[in-house]
Design a protein around this motif. Structure first.
Motif, mmCIF file in Angstrom:
data_model
loop_
_atom_site.group_PDB
_atom_site.id
_atom_site.type_symbol
_atom_site.label_atom_id
_atom_site.label_comp_id
_atom_site.label_asym_id
_atom_site.label_seq_id
_atom_site.Cartn_x
_atom_site.Cartn_y
_atom_site.Cartn_z
ATOM 1 N N LYS A 153 5.821 -52.924 14.559
ATOM 2 C CA LYS A 153 6.912 -52.415 15.401
ATOM 3 C C LYS A 153 7.773 -51.411 14.636
ATOM 4 O O LYS A 153 8.888 -51.101 15.043
ATOM 5 C CB LYS A 153 7.786 -53.578 15.887
ATOM 6 N N ASN A 154 7.261 -50.929 13.486
ATOM 7 C CA ASN A 154 7.990 -49.993 12.622
ATOM 8 C C ASN A 154 9.306 -50.565 12.100
ATOM 9 O O ASN A 154 10.276 -49.836 11.899
ATOM 10 C CB ASN A 154 8.228 -48.649 13.317
ATOM 11 N N LEU A 155 9.344 -51.869 11.867
ATOM 12 C CA LEU A 155 10.489 -52.513 11.230
ATOM 13 C C LEU A 155 10.106 -52.824 9.791
ATOM 14 O O LEU A 155 9.045 -53.397 9.527
ATOM 15 C CB LEU A 155 10.865 -53.815 11.959
ATOM 16 N N TYR A 156 10.960 -52.449 8.835
ATOM 17 C CA TYR A 156 10.671 -52.609 7.421
ATOM 18 C C TYR A 156 11.776 -53.400 6.739
ATOM 19 O O TYR A 156 12.922 -53.403 7.186
ATOM 20 C CB TYR A 156 10.515 -51.231 6.757
ATOM 21 N N ILE A 157 11.450 -54.047 5.637
ATOM 22 C CA ILE A 157 12.418 -54.853 4.895
ATOM 23 C C ILE A 157 13.465 -53.937 4.266
ATOM 24 O O ILE A 157 13.124 -52.980 3.577
ATOM 25 C CB ILE A 157 11.723 -55.666 3.785
ATOM 26 N N PHE A 184 8.263 -68.057 2.518
ATOM 27 C CA PHE A 184 8.202 -66.602 2.500
ATOM 28 C C PHE A 184 7.524 -66.098 3.780
ATOM 29 O O PHE A 184 6.442 -66.559 4.139
ATOM 30 C CB PHE A 184 7.451 -66.088 1.265
ATOM 31 N N PRO A 185 8.133 -65.144 4.483
ATOM 32 C CA PRO A 185 7.681 -64.732 5.821
ATOM 33 C C PRO A 185 6.573 -63.678 5.848
ATOM 34 O O PRO A 185 6.716 -62.630 6.479
ATOM 35 C CB PRO A 185 8.970 -64.200 6.447
ATOM 36 N N CYS A 186 5.445 -63.946 5.216
ATOM 37 C CA CYS A 186 4.346 -62.962 5.157
ATOM 38 C C CYS A 186 3.920 -62.492 6.547
ATOM 39 O O CYS A 186 3.811 -61.293 6.805
ATOM 40 C CB CYS A 186 3.134 -63.557 4.439
ATOM 41 N N GLU A 187 3.645 -63.420 7.446
ATOM 42 C CA GLU A 187 3.170 -63.056 8.788
ATOM 43 C C GLU A 187 4.240 -62.317 9.573
ATOM 44 O O GLU A 187 3.951 -61.363 10.288
ATOM 45 C CB GLU A 187 2.685 -64.293 9.554
ATOM 46 N N LEU A 188 5.470 -62.752 9.454
ATOM 47 C CA LEU A 188 6.580 -62.093 10.147
ATOM 48 C C LEU A 188 6.721 -60.646 9.682
ATOM 49 O O LEU A 188 6.933 -59.738 10.491
ATOM 50 C CB LEU A 188 7.872 -62.863 9.892
ATOM 51 N N ILE A 189 6.573 -60.408 8.395
ATOM 52 C CA ILE A 189 6.645 -59.049 7.852
ATOM 53 C C ILE A 189 5.524 -58.192 8.429
ATOM 54 O O ILE A 189 5.751 -57.069 8.881
ATOM 55 C CB ILE A 189 6.591 -59.079 6.315
ATOM 56 N N LYS A 190 4.302 -58.729 8.454
ATOM 57 C CA LYS A 190 3.161 -57.985 9.013
ATOM 58 C C LYS A 190 3.387 -57.656 10.483
ATOM 59 O O LYS A 190 3.143 -56.528 10.920
ATOM 60 C CB LYS A 190 1.873 -58.791 8.860
ATOM 61 N N PRO A 197 23.040 -43.840 13.249
ATOM 62 C CA PRO A 197 21.727 -43.192 13.360
ATOM 63 C C PRO A 197 21.132 -43.462 14.734
ATOM 64 O O PRO A 197 21.310 -44.544 15.299
ATOM 65 C CB PRO A 197 20.895 -43.851 12.265
ATOM 66 N N SER A 198 20.428 -42.494 15.285
ATOM 67 C CA SER A 198 19.833 -42.690 16.598
ATOM 68 C C SER A 198 18.590 -43.562 16.485
ATOM 69 O O SER A 198 17.921 -43.602 15.453
ATOM 70 C CB SER A 198 19.473 -41.336 17.218
ATOM 71 N N ASN A 199 18.305 -44.290 17.550
ATOM 72 C CA ASN A 199 17.092 -45.098 17.655
ATOM 73 C C ASN A 199 16.946 -46.084 16.490
ATOM 74 O O ASN A 199 15.875 -46.214 15.913
ATOM 75 C CB ASN A 199 15.857 -44.183 17.756
ATOM 76 N N THR A 200 18.035 -46.762 16.139
ATOM 77 C CA THR A 200 18.018 -47.700 15.026
ATOM 78 C C THR A 200 17.994 -49.126 15.537
ATOM 79 O O THR A 200 18.717 -49.477 16.457
ATOM 80 C CB THR A 200 19.263 -47.501 14.141
ATOM 81 N N THR A 201 17.134 -49.948 14.935
ATOM 82 C CA THR A 201 17.022 -51.358 15.273
ATOM 83 C C THR A 201 17.084 -52.169 13.997
ATOM 84 O O THR A 201 16.543 -51.755 12.975
ATOM 85 C CB THR A 201 15.673 -51.645 15.981
ATOM 86 N N GLN A 202 17.735 -53.321 14.064
ATOM 87 C CA GLN A 202 17.754 -54.217 12.914
ATOM 88 C C GLN A 202 17.579 -55.641 13.421
ATOM 89 O O GLN A 202 18.206 -56.040 14.395
ATOM 90 C CB GLN A 202 19.071 -54.094 12.152
ATOM 91 N N GLU A 203 16.693 -56.386 12.779
ATOM 92 C CA GLU A 203 16.484 -57.795 13.098
ATOM 93 C C GLU A 203 16.733 -58.605 11.835
ATOM 94 O O GLU A 203 16.463 -58.140 10.740
ATOM 95 C CB GLU A 203 15.045 -58.048 13.564
ATOM 96 N N THR A 204 17.238 -59.819 12.009
ATOM 97 C CA THR A 204 17.406 -60.723 10.879
ATOM 98 C C THR A 204 16.626 -61.998 11.168
ATOM 99 O O THR A 204 16.511 -62.425 12.318
ATOM 100 C CB THR A 204 18.892 -61.076 10.651
#
Length: 113
Positions: free
Chosen positions: A99-103, A88-94, A75-82
């Motif tokens: 940055k338009n990164l979703y779980i 539990f990473p509440c702040e990290l998720i927010k 897929p074009s323009n795809t980013t993944q972070e681990t």
């Protein structure tokens, strides 16, 4: 496979039992499972560098399994972070949502000290 979307697989654990969902008709050219008693960091990074995406992760108290999939067409323009965190990473998720990164996968397992 929709534009910009990677098809996902699913895996879960309960105690020492594993549950997996396997699908047909998704557009992947390869898929591997990295399994380790701590965290399969070396294998995961090797696959990510080769263009694989993490599509599922699960852990028992004794093992961690990471499913990595290689799409037939990236897929074009795809980013993944681990991220691995001790709570539990509440702040990290927010922060990542800005940055338009979703779980796409989340699991709980034993902490490695």
């Amino acid at each position: 496979m929709g534009r910009g979307l990677l098809c996902h697989t699913t895996m879960a654990t309960q105690g020492n039992k594993w549950a997996i969902v396997m699908s047909r008709g998704i557009e992947l050219s390869d898929q591997v499972v990295e399994l380790d008693f701590l965290y399969p960091s070396e294998g995961v990074h090797k696959r990510l560098d080769a263009g694989y995406f993490i599509t599922s992760v699960a852990a028992t108290q004794d093992q961690v399994a990471v499913v990595l999939s290689f799409p037939k067409q990236k897929p074009s323009n795809t980013t993944q972070e681990t991220h691995r965190t001790p709570s539990f990473p509440c702040e990290l998720i927010k922060e990542n949502r800005t940055k338009n990164l979703y779980i796409t996968s989340l699991c709980y397992g034993r902490s490695i000290v």
